[in-house]
Write a protein that holds these residues in place. Sequence first.
Motif, PDB file in Angstrom:
ATOM      1  N   GLU A  74       0.834  -1.206   0.000  1.00  0.00           N
ATOM      2  CA  GLU A  74       0.000   0.000   0.000  1.00  0.00           C
ATOM      3  C   GLU A  74       0.867   1.254   0.000  1.00  0.00           C
ATOM      4  O   GLU A  74       0.556   2.227  -0.697  1.00  0.00           O
ATOM      5  CB  GLU A  74      -0.940   0.002   1.201  1.00  0.00           C
ATOM      6  N   GLU A  75       1.946   1.229   0.779  1.00  0.00           N
ATOM      7  CA  GLU A  75       2.851   2.379   0.818  1.00  0.00           C
ATOM      8  C   GLU A  75       3.522   2.573  -0.544  1.00  0.00           C
ATOM      9  O   GLU A  75       3.626   3.705  -1.034  1.00  0.00           O
ATOM     10  CB  GLU A  75       3.896   2.181   1.916  1.00  0.00           C
ATOM     11  N   LEU A  76       3.964   1.479  -1.139  1.00  0.00           N
ATOM     12  CA  LEU A  76       4.576   1.573  -2.466  1.00  0.00           C
ATOM     13  C   LEU A  76       3.599   2.127  -3.497  1.00  0.00           C
ATOM     14  O   LEU A  76       3.986   2.898  -4.374  1.00  0.00           O
ATOM     15  CB  LEU A  76       5.101   0.211  -2.913  1.00  0.00           C
ATOM     16  N   ALA A  77       2.339   1.762  -3.383  1.00  0.00           N
ATOM     17  CA  ALA A  77       1.327   2.282  -4.307  1.00  0.00           C
ATOM     18  C   ALA A  77       1.173   3.789  -4.142  1.00  0.00           C
ATOM     19  O   ALA A  77       1.048   4.519  -5.135  1.00  0.00           O
ATOM     20  CB  ALA A  77      -0.004   1.576  -4.087  1.00  0.00           C
ATOM     21  N   GLU A  78       1.177   4.276  -2.907  1.00  0.00           N
ATOM     22  CA  GLU A  78       1.081   5.718  -2.667  1.00  0.00           C
ATOM     23  C   GLU A  78       2.288   6.447  -3.237  1.00  0.00           C
ATOM     24  O   GLU A  78       2.155   7.501  -3.864  1.00  0.00           O
ATOM     25  CB  GLU A  78       0.964   5.998  -1.167  1.00  0.00           C
ATOM     26  N   ILE A  79       3.473   5.889  -3.010  1.00  0.00           N
ATOM     27  CA  ILE A  79       4.693   6.502  -3.528  1.00  0.00           C
ATOM     28  C   ILE A  79       4.677   6.471  -5.055  1.00  0.00           C
ATOM     29  O   ILE A  79       5.001   7.465  -5.707  1.00  0.00           O
ATOM     30  CB  ILE A  79       5.945   5.791  -2.964  1.00  0.00           C
ATOM     31  N   ARG A  80       4.275   5.357  -5.632  1.00  0.00           N
ATOM     32  CA  ARG A  80       4.225   5.222  -7.099  1.00  0.00           C
ATOM     33  C   ARG A  80       3.298   6.270  -7.710  1.00  0.00           C
ATOM     34  O   ARG A  80       3.616   6.867  -8.743  1.00  0.00           O
ATOM     35  CB  ARG A  80       3.773   3.818  -7.482  1.00  0.00           C
ATOM     36  N   THR A  81       2.155   6.504  -7.090  1.00  0.00           N
ATOM     37  CA  THR A  81       1.215   7.514  -7.577  1.00  0.00           C
ATOM     38  C   THR A  81       1.867   8.891  -7.584  1.00  0.00           C
ATOM     39  O   THR A  81       1.741   9.654  -8.555  1.00  0.00           O
ATOM     40  CB  THR A  81      -0.057   7.525  -6.720  1.00  0.00           C
ATOM     41  N   ALA A  82       2.571   9.215  -6.504  1.00  0.00           N
ATOM     42  CA  ALA A  82       3.249  10.513  -6.416  1.00  0.00           C
ATOM     43  C   ALA A  82       4.380  10.602  -7.441  1.00  0.00           C
ATOM     44  O   ALA A  82       4.577  11.660  -8.052  1.00  0.00           O
ATOM     45  CB  ALA A  82       3.775  10.729  -5.000  1.00  0.00           C
ATOM     46  N   VAL A  83       5.113   9.520  -7.637  1.00  0.00           N
ATOM     47  CA  VAL A  83       6.189   9.506  -8.638  1.00  0.00           C
ATOM     48  C   VAL A  83       5.612   9.790 -10.018  1.00  0.00           C
ATOM     49  O   VAL A  83       6.152  10.612 -10.768  1.00  0.00           O
ATOM     50  CB  VAL A  83       6.949   8.156  -8.627  1.00  0.00           C
TER      51      VAL A  83
END
Length: 71
Positions: free
Chosen positions: A15-24
């Motif tokens: 879930e954290e990686l998904a949030e970071i990926r969205t921001a990237v």
Amino acid sequence: MTTSGKAVTGMFDTEELAEIRTAVEAVCAELGIDRTDQKGREEVASRMMRSWALGRRTPLGLVNAGLDDVA
């Protein structure tokens, strides 16, 4: 110790990686960093992951981290 039941990759769960990926994706789009520019995308992601690890996890905090050092 109990686990959250989330899949964990390194120090970030999925879930954290998904949030970071969205921001990237958002920052790269804003900066015109193409999907094929792996180095540029990794630099943005690295700054965001460092921000996350330091506790700055809001979407705005991640975007600001991704934009750091941009000339």
